[in-house]
Design a protein around this motif. Structure first.
Motif, PDB file in Angstrom:
ATOM      1  N   PRO A  13       0.795  -1.215   0.000  1.00 53.50           N
ATOM      2  CA  PRO A  13       0.000   0.000   0.000  1.00 53.50           C
ATOM      3  C   PRO A  13       0.831   1.270   0.000  1.00 53.50           C
ATOM      4  CG  PRO A  13      -0.875  -1.581   1.585  1.00 53.50           C
ATOM      5  CD  PRO A  13       0.427  -2.125   1.096  1.00 53.50           C
ATOM      6  N   GLY A  14       2.070   1.180   0.444  1.00 60.03           N
ATOM      7  CA  GLY A  14       2.888   2.376   0.495  1.00 60.03           C
ATOM      8  C   GLY A  14       3.508   2.766  -0.833  1.00 60.03           C
ATOM      9  N   GLU A  15       3.423   1.898  -1.842  1.00 65.03           N
ATOM     10  CA  GLU A  15       4.022   2.222  -3.121  1.00 65.03           C
ATOM     11  C   GLU A  15       3.297   3.367  -3.804  1.00 65.03           C
ATOM     12  OE1 GLU A  15       4.612  -0.974  -5.787  1.00 65.03           O
ATOM     13  OE2 GLU A  15       5.322  -2.345  -4.246  1.00 65.03           O
ATOM     14  N   PRO A  16       3.986   4.173  -4.551  1.00 67.02           N
ATOM     15  CA  PRO A  16       3.306   5.228  -5.297  1.00 67.02           C
ATOM     16  C   PRO A  16       2.551   4.643  -6.482  1.00 67.02           C
ATOM     17  CG  PRO A  16       5.628   5.161  -5.879  1.00 67.02           C
ATOM     18  CD  PRO A  16       5.443   4.190  -4.753  1.00 67.02           C
ATOM     19  N   ALA A  26     -10.696   0.371  -1.594  1.00 66.76           N
ATOM     20  CA  ALA A  26     -12.001  -0.085  -1.111  1.00 66.76           C
ATOM     21  C   ALA A  26     -11.901  -1.287  -0.178  1.00 66.76           C
ATOM     22  CB  ALA A  26     -12.911  -0.429  -2.291  1.00 66.76           C
ATOM     23  N   CYS A  27     -10.717  -1.886  -0.056  1.00 68.58           N
ATOM     24  CA  CYS A  27     -10.528  -2.988   0.893  1.00 68.58           C
ATOM     25  C   CYS A  27      -9.056  -3.060   1.256  1.00 68.58           C
ATOM     26  CB  CYS A  27     -11.046  -4.312   0.307  1.00 68.58           C
ATOM     27  SG  CYS A  27      -9.853  -5.218  -0.694  1.00 68.58           S
ATOM     28  N   PRO A  28      -8.685  -3.863   2.225  1.00 70.59           N
ATOM     29  CA  PRO A  28      -7.285  -3.888   2.667  1.00 70.59           C
ATOM     30  C   PRO A  28      -6.285  -4.385   1.626  1.00 70.59           C
ATOM     31  CG  PRO A  28      -8.728  -4.789   4.363  1.00 70.59           C
ATOM     32  CD  PRO A  28      -9.564  -4.629   3.141  1.00 70.59           C
ATOM     33  N   VAL A  29      -6.739  -5.075   0.565  1.00 71.17           N
ATOM     34  CA  VAL A  29      -5.799  -5.566  -0.445  1.00 71.17           C
ATOM     35  C   VAL A  29      -5.163  -4.418  -1.209  1.00 71.17           C
ATOM     36  CG1 VAL A  29      -5.596  -6.992  -2.531  1.00 71.17           C
ATOM     37  CG2 VAL A  29      -7.009  -7.763  -0.622  1.00 71.17           C
ATOM     38  N   MET A  30      -5.930  -3.356  -1.491  1.00 72.86           N
ATOM     39  CA  MET A  30      -5.439  -2.134  -2.140  1.00 72.86           C
ATOM     40  C   MET A  30      -4.732  -2.437  -3.458  1.00 72.86           C
ATOM     41  SD  MET A  30      -4.371   0.126   1.197  1.00 72.86           S
ATOM     42  CE  MET A  30      -4.588   1.671   0.324  1.00 72.86           C
ATOM     43  N   PRO A 100     -11.363   2.892   3.662  1.00 70.34           N
ATOM     44  CA  PRO A 100     -10.746   2.924   4.993  1.00 70.34           C
ATOM     45  C   PRO A 100     -11.738   3.353   6.069  1.00 70.34           C
ATOM     46  CG  PRO A 100      -9.450   4.145   3.378  1.00 70.34           C
ATOM     47  CD  PRO A 100     -10.770   3.865   2.748  1.00 70.34           C
ATOM     48  N   ASP A 101     -11.426   3.001   7.293  1.00 67.45           N
ATOM     49  CA  ASP A 101     -12.451   3.036   8.322  1.00 67.45           C
ATOM     50  C   ASP A 101     -12.802   4.428   8.837  1.00 67.45           C
ATOM     51  OD1 ASP A 101     -12.336   0.335   8.065  1.00 67.45           O
ATOM     52  OD2 ASP A 101     -11.016   0.040   9.786  1.00 67.45           O
ATOM     53  N   TYR A 102     -12.075   5.446   8.408  1.00 64.81           N
ATOM     54  CA  TYR A 102     -12.343   6.776   8.962  1.00 64.81           C
ATOM     55  C   TYR A 102     -13.583   7.423   8.364  1.00 64.81           C
ATOM     56  CZ  TYR A 102     -10.502   8.439   4.503  1.00 64.81           C
ATOM     57  OH  TYR A 102     -10.304   8.660   3.159  1.00 64.81           O
ATOM     58  N   LYS A 103     -14.125   6.898   7.278  1.00 60.75           N
ATOM     59  CA  LYS A 103     -15.162   7.626   6.543  1.00 60.75           C
ATOM     60  C   LYS A 103     -16.561   7.066   6.822  1.00 60.75           C
ATOM     61  CE  LYS A 103     -14.484   4.776   2.401  1.00 60.75           C
ATOM     62  NZ  LYS A 103     -13.971   4.759   1.027  1.00 60.75           N
ATOM     63  N   PRO A 104     -17.594   7.877   6.593  1.00 66.22           N
ATOM     64  CA  PRO A 104     -18.971   7.409   6.769  1.00 66.22           C
ATOM     65  C   PRO A 104     -19.337   6.346   5.747  1.00 66.22           C
ATOM     66  CG  PRO A 104     -18.850   9.812   6.740  1.00 66.22           C
ATOM     67  CD  PRO A 104     -17.521   9.303   6.294  1.00 66.22           C
TER      68      PRO A 104
END
Length: 508
Positions: A13-16, A26-30, A100-104
């Motif tokens: 996930p950290g790759e540009p 939309a999910c942890p696989v990214m 990600p979990d921060y959003k409504p």
């Protein structure tokens, strides 16, 4: 799933951003997804330089008080008419996730129903802690309790406690999805997804049968389609039909793996003055006319291993009523197996042609047997991240559900929420629209879930009031990711959430 997985590549996930690929969050696989392709879940794709939710968000139309069949409008585009032709319900099918979990949640929808302003919070939940409970209507022995159930050779669950007329399986769960090998997790996810989407799945049971299970369809057991579930145990069958046999035959034995019944000894027989016959059953006598363990469980008569029902009979007792010519009917609890005998001069039962006078009574057993079906219940726990899409203080949602202020549905279908802590729910997959479930290759299932409550209750639990939208706005504008919109007729048996509760409140 394996074919899909070969079509994409996933990166740290950290790759540009790489070239023209876009990263889907939309999910942890990214996944990084190339233009015109879809991600590992096959639910999101890169189209036109943006991440798109490939399946349409599903809106159900409830025909207002029609009482008749609902006509399906699958695939119908919204024509822009703001008039509410029917009561509409935005479901989590095709809505997108809270990750990600921060959003409504993707959709927080308000509409007035019978004078009450209600809010429905709509999302697709990613469920690692999930599985299915499968009810298989059959007397036949499928395998020992706790035996491992396998799909494609991998363990995906186990046989659990049998219920009246049905065998039960518990499949999936986090230990199979993520606690075993990669093939075990992948095949468990494949199996759960297929079952939840009402597709047939072949399962093998250690020391037992090979079965084909499909929600709403008859089970196929070792290649044979099961047509009927038992009318009751052998004792119950005696109680139901003893009067039908009185005067037509001297003795009736209903063979059953659970309780084999004998009409002359049974209380039902005593009440109608059925005479003794001197019969002897080779089993463990429970109470008069009721016998346990006449055989081991199997695929024969009444779910036993028996192919010849005379195996369960001992010598007849002349002093207690046995006599030459005494007639005997032996029948299974589904009426599928039956035979007629008469005692010869040595008091040995000899099979005779089945008499027409008894045929109707056997047919009556068959008529009272319900069709054998497979029932698949999706079961999952609505955890922290999903609840965070509803309110900034997730425990408030849990408490609201427990207080019955918030009504939980899956794809518009009513869900049973277990008492106790958390939000652990079950739903019959046949009450959802087809193909309502998805997956992510972590692996986990993706299931639609909706929370409906009064607007004032939603605001009181700290909900995202500034994100509330109308149904018309959802139909017009879609969601965070571009969403097509599809309208389907709601299933007639699924009420609009909270409608019945509102009417009860109004009547009191």
């Amino acid at each position: 799933m394996s074919e899909l997985s070969e079509r994409f590549e996933t990166h740290d996930p950290g790759e540009p951003k790489v070239g023209e690929k876009l990263r889907c969050d939309a999910c942890p696989v990214m996944c990084y997804i190339a233009e015109g392709r879809t991600g590992a879940c096959d639910r999101y794709g890169n189209f036109g330089g943006r991440i798109v939710r490939c399946d349409p968000v599903t809106i159900l139309e409830h025909r207002a008080e029609s009482g008749g069949e609902v006509v399906s409008f699958a695939g119908e585009e919204w024509d822009g008419n703001p008039v509410n032709r029917a009561r509409r319900f935005v479901t989590g099918i095709g809505a997108g996730t809270t990750y990600p979990d921060y959003k409504p949640a993707p959709f927080i929808v308000s509409q007035e129903v019978e004078g009450v302003d209600l809010v429905t919070v709509v999302t697709e939940g990613i469920f690692s802690y999930c599985g299915v409970k499968v009810k298989i209507d059959t007397d036949r022995h499928l395998g020992p309790e706790t035996a491992t159930v396998r799909a494609q050779g991998e363990p995906v669950g186990h046989v659990t406690t049998a219920e009246y007329g049905s065998q039960m399986l518990s499949l999936g769960g986090v230990r199979h999805l993520t606690g075993g090998s990669k093939p075990e997790g992948r095949i468990t996810c494949d199996t759960l997804l297929a079952l939840c989407n009402r597709q047939p799945v072949e399962l093998t049971i250690d020391e037992g049968s090979t079965i084909v299970v499909q929600a709403g369809k008859p089970p196929v057991i070792d290649g044979a389609v099961e047509h009927r579930m038992r009318v009751g145990c052998g004792s119950a069958t005696i109680g139901m039909f003893a009067t039908q046999w009185k005067g037509l035959v001297d003795e009736v034995v209903v063979v059953d793996d659970h309780i084999t019944g004998v009409v002359s000894e049974h209380q039902a027989g005593k009440v109608i003055d059925w005479p003794d016959t001197g019969i002897k059953i080779l089993g463990r006598r429970s109470t008069p006319g009721r016998y346990f363990k006449v055989s081991e469980p199997g695929l024969g008569w009444g779910g036993t291993t028996i192919s010849d029902p005379l195996e369960i009979l001992g010598p007849w007792n002349e002093k207690k009523g046995a006599r030459p010519g005494l007639s005997l009917l032996m029948v299974s609890t589904t009426g599928e197996q039956f035979a007629y005998y008469e005692l010869d001069e040595t008091l040995t039962p000899v099979e005779k042609p089945f008499p027409d006078r008894l045929r109707r009574s056997v047919e009556l057993i068959e008529e009272n047997c319900e069709p054998a079906l497979c029932t698949v219940l999706f079961m999952g726990g609505a955890g922290g991240s999903l609840r965070a899409g509803v309110t900034e203080n997730p425990v408030n949602l849990t408490r609201s559900v427990q207080r019955l202020q918030t009504y939980v549905t899956c794809g518009g279908a009513p869900a049973y929420v277990w008492p106790g802590g958390g939000i652990t729910l079950m739903v019959d997959v046949t009450r959802l629209p087809e193909n309502a479930f998805g997956y992510v290759p972590t692996p986990a299932l993706v299931a639609p879930i909706e929370f409906t409550l009064r607007r004032e209750h939603y605001e009181a639990l700290g909900g995202y009031a500034e994100h509330v939208r109308s149904v018309d706005d959802v139909q017009r504008a879609g969601g965070e990711y571009f969403n097509e919109r599809a309208v389907h007729g709601a299933m007639p048996d699924n009420p609009w959430p909270l409608l019945q509760q509102l009417r009860r409140e109004r009547s009191t």
